[in-house]
Motif scaffolding. Structure first.
Motif, short mmCIF file in Angstrom:
data_model
loop_
_atom_site.label_atom_id
_atom_site.label_comp_id
_atom_site.label_asym_id
_atom_site.label_seq_id
_atom_site.Cartn_x
_atom_site.Cartn_y
_atom_site.Cartn_z
N TYR A 38 4.52 -11.84 -1.41
CA TYR A 38 4.61 -10.88 -2.52
C TYR A 38 3.46 -11.10 -3.50
O TYR A 38 2.91 -12.20 -3.61
N TYR A 39 3.15 -10.03 -4.19
CA TYR A 39 2.12 -10.07 -5.23
C TYR A 39 2.54 -9.10 -6.33
O TYR A 39 2.84 -7.93 -6.05
N ILE A 68 -0.33 0.35 -20.07
CA ILE A 68 0.32 -0.69 -19.29
C ILE A 68 0.12 -0.37 -17.81
O ILE A 68 0.49 0.72 -17.35
N ASN A 69 -0.48 -1.28 -17.07
CA ASN A 69 -0.68 -1.13 -15.63
C ASN A 69 0.21 -2.11 -14.89
O ASN A 69 0.44 -3.24 -15.36
N PHE A 70 0.67 -1.70 -13.73
CA PHE A 70 1.46 -2.61 -12.91
C PHE A 70 1.17 -2.35 -11.44
O PHE A 70 0.81 -1.25 -11.04
N ARG A 71 1.34 -3.39 -10.65
CA ARG A 71 1.14 -3.30 -9.20
C ARG A 71 2.02 -4.33 -8.52
O ARG A 71 2.10 -5.48 -8.96
N SER A 72 2.68 -3.92 -7.45
CA SER A 72 3.54 -4.82 -6.69
C SER A 72 3.33 -4.56 -5.21
O SER A 72 3.41 -3.41 -4.76
N ASN A 73 3.05 -5.61 -4.45
CA ASN A 73 2.88 -5.53 -3.00
C ASN A 73 3.81 -6.52 -2.32
O ASN A 73 3.90 -7.69 -2.75
N GLU A 83 4.92 -5.56 11.39
CA GLU A 83 4.71 -5.91 9.98
C GLU A 83 4.98 -4.69 9.10
O GLU A 83 4.54 -3.57 9.40
N LEU A 84 5.71 -4.89 8.02
CA LEU A 84 6.04 -3.84 7.06
C LEU A 84 5.44 -4.20 5.71
O LEU A 84 5.65 -5.31 5.21
N SER A 85 4.72 -3.26 5.12
CA SER A 85 4.11 -3.47 3.80
C SER A 85 4.63 -2.40 2.85
O SER A 85 4.67 -1.21 3.20
N LEU A 86 5.02 -2.82 1.66
CA LEU A 86 5.50 -1.92 0.63
C LEU A 86 4.62 -2.08 -0.60
O LEU A 86 4.37 -3.20 -1.05
N GLY A 87 4.15 -0.97 -1.16
CA GLY A 87 3.30 -1.02 -2.34
C GLY A 87 3.82 -0.09 -3.42
O GLY A 87 4.27 1.02 -3.14
N LEU A 88 3.76 -0.55 -4.65
CA LEU A 88 4.21 0.24 -5.79
C LEU A 88 3.25 -0.04 -6.95
O LEU A 88 2.99 -1.20 -7.29
N GLY A 89 2.73 1.01 -7.54
CA GLY A 89 1.79 0.83 -8.65
C GLY A 89 1.81 2.03 -9.58
O GLY A 89 2.40 3.07 -9.28
N LEU A 161 2.65 7.32 -10.84
CA LEU A 161 3.37 6.45 -9.91
C LEU A 161 2.71 6.59 -8.54
O LEU A 161 2.51 7.70 -8.04
N GLN A 162 2.39 5.46 -7.93
CA GLN A 162 1.76 5.43 -6.62
C GLN A 162 2.58 4.54 -5.71
O GLN A 162 2.78 3.36 -5.99
N THR A 163 3.08 5.12 -4.63
CA THR A 163 3.90 4.36 -3.68
C THR A 163 3.35 4.52 -2.28
O THR A 163 2.82 5.58 -1.93
#
Length: 462
Positions: A38-39, A68-73, A83-89, A161-163
């Motif tokens: 996770y990141y 406010i910026n946010f990013r989650s991987n 492999e499964l990757s999920l991104g939210l920003g 929102l970017q997913t």
């Protein structure tokens, strides 16, 4: 010298601070194991404007930005081959502007206001504890300081929102060298503006300037405004949905390298700021692309590509177009004779290449769905009745639908790439392009054709 009658105004010094501030804070967290990683990242940014506003006002007209910026991987190893990757920003942004947000207007009026033209303010003749705003009189004369501090404010918040979800599968056990992937993404943007505006009173000093008996300013009101802040709001945004599925193949057979790719993509975009029903309809596009390459001894290469794309801008039967291309290349610097007679120290890389391909364009530059005929008015009326006084209006074809299809461009390219003398790089390309089926609006249509608007067509060539 009376500063109100004979002003010497430093408008920039009056309206701008010597400096401003900004600050940023960032935090990143990462970790996990071989099966899950996770990141997470977040940041805050704050910037104040450089305008020098009036602190006595009941509202804040200072330019300001907070973001406010946010990013989650998250990466999950579901199996050894999956492999499964999920991104939210995204971000959340808050803005504040003076007046209607047109700071260019403040700058423009500041440039027009010369130091001796007029003073920015004067004591209110009815209440010396208050101030009034001066100008030079006449239309188009705006006091830049009043423009800054006395026209209200605009507040805006915006967010995006970017997913994305990405699934990768290594099919090497089924077919050696084969991999597949699928990606889905959803992006959305929205904003909301709140405008609290007003136009205050404006005054000008008229001759003789001051009353010779009382010494009071001789004033004339040039504009009667409003003390109350009006209320207005606007909102909008857009959203985009995107999907791509892809197969990749890469295999080495001795001196031979073979690779290939097939991908399907589709997107749907909708504009929340659309001004009419047609513009509010989603914009859609789909396509299938493929590529095959062959290499021999890392010197000789052949590549073939093809795209099969569909666009909403054309009628059924014309929506899809095939656009192939092919290319060859030769890396001469990998040949043994080149290494022997030229040497890597002088020329480390030399490549010749040639390609030919067909490209397509679906951007009409005209109305959407130009293949459809629209109905409109403006065709006169039939006059009927015993007294010839009954008018029946008429409708007819407004814009004629045309059998449009893809605009195509053929390009032939010859190129040379060269790296020499341990760091210098040279690339030279010779190309020839030929476009046909260019979207143009016909200019010469006889009136006997009965068309109200000149139709479009694939009639241009270059």
């Amino acid at each position: 010298v009376d500063p109100l009658l004979y002003p010497n105004v430093d408008w920039m010094g009056l309206m701008m601070k010597d400096f401003s501030r900004n600050q940023r804070a960032t935090m990143n967290v990462s970790g996990g194991s071989e099966k899950a990683k996770y990141y997470v990242s977040g940041s805050y940014y704050d910037e104040a404007g450089i305008w020098s506003t009036d602190a006595l006002k009941a509202y804040n007209s200072q330019s300001k930005l907070q973001r406010i910026n946010f990013r989650s991987n998250i990466d999950l190893q579901l199996r050894n081959d999956l492999e499964l990757s999920l991104g939210l920003g995204g971000y959340l942004m808050l803005n504040n502007y003076p007046g209607d947000g047109n700071t260019g207007g403040i700058w423009y009026n500041m440039m027009l206001a010369t130091p001796s033209k007029y003073a920015p303010t004067a004591p209110d003749p009815d209440d010396p504890r208050k101030i009034i705003y001066l100008n030079s009189g006449g239309s188009g004369n705006f006091n830049p300081y009043q423009y800054l501090v006395d026209r209200g404010y605009t507040n805006q918040w915006a967010n995006t929102l970017q997913t994305d979800i990405n699934l990768k599968y290594d099919a090497d056990k089924l077919v050696k060298g084969l991999k597949s992937s699928a990606k889905f993404s959803y992006d959305a943007y929205s904003y909301n503006n709140v405008k609290r505006l007003r136009s205050g009173d404006s005054w000008t000093i008229v001759p003789p300037g001051r009353d010779p008996v009382t010494g009071k300013l001789v004033l004339q009101k040039t504009y009667t405004g409003s003390k109350d802040l009006s209320y207005g709001k606007s909102a909008g945004g857009n959203r985009r949905i995107y999907f791509v599925g892809q197969l990749d193949y890469n295999r080495q057979f001795g001196d031979h390298t073979v690779s290939g790719m097939v991908a399907y993509n589709q997107q749907d975009y909708q504009n929340g700021d659309a001004g009419d029903a047609m513009a509010a309809l989603p914009f859609r596009f789909m396509g299938l692309v493929s590529r095959a390459t062959y290499g021999y001894k890392s010197r000789y290469f052949v590549e073939a590509n093809a795209g099969y794309n569909g666009s909403e801008n054309f009628a059924a039967g014309h929506r899809f177009g095939l656009f192939p291309s092919a290319g060859i290349s030769w890396i001469v610097s990998e040949e043994s004779f080149f290494k022997k007679f030229i040497g890597q120290d002088f020329i480390s890389f030399l490549k010749f290449r040639a390609s030919i391909g067909l490209k397509g364009n679906d951007n009409l530059g005209a109305r959407r769905f130009a293949y459809l005929t629209t109905v409109g008015g403006g065709y006169g009326a039939y006059v009927l009745g015993q007294d010839v006084n009954v008018n029946w209006g008429s409708v007819g074809e407004n814009e004629w639908g045309a059998d449009l299809t893809w605009e195509k461009e053929r390009e032939i390219n010859l190129g040379v790439e060269l790296r020499f003398l341990n760091g210098l790089y040279l690339q030279t390309d010779f190309f020839n392009r030929h476009r046909k089926g260019i979207f143009l609006q016909r200019n010469s249509i006889p009136q006997t054709g009965g068309l109200n608007q000149r139709p479009w067509g694939n009639i241009g060539e270059f």
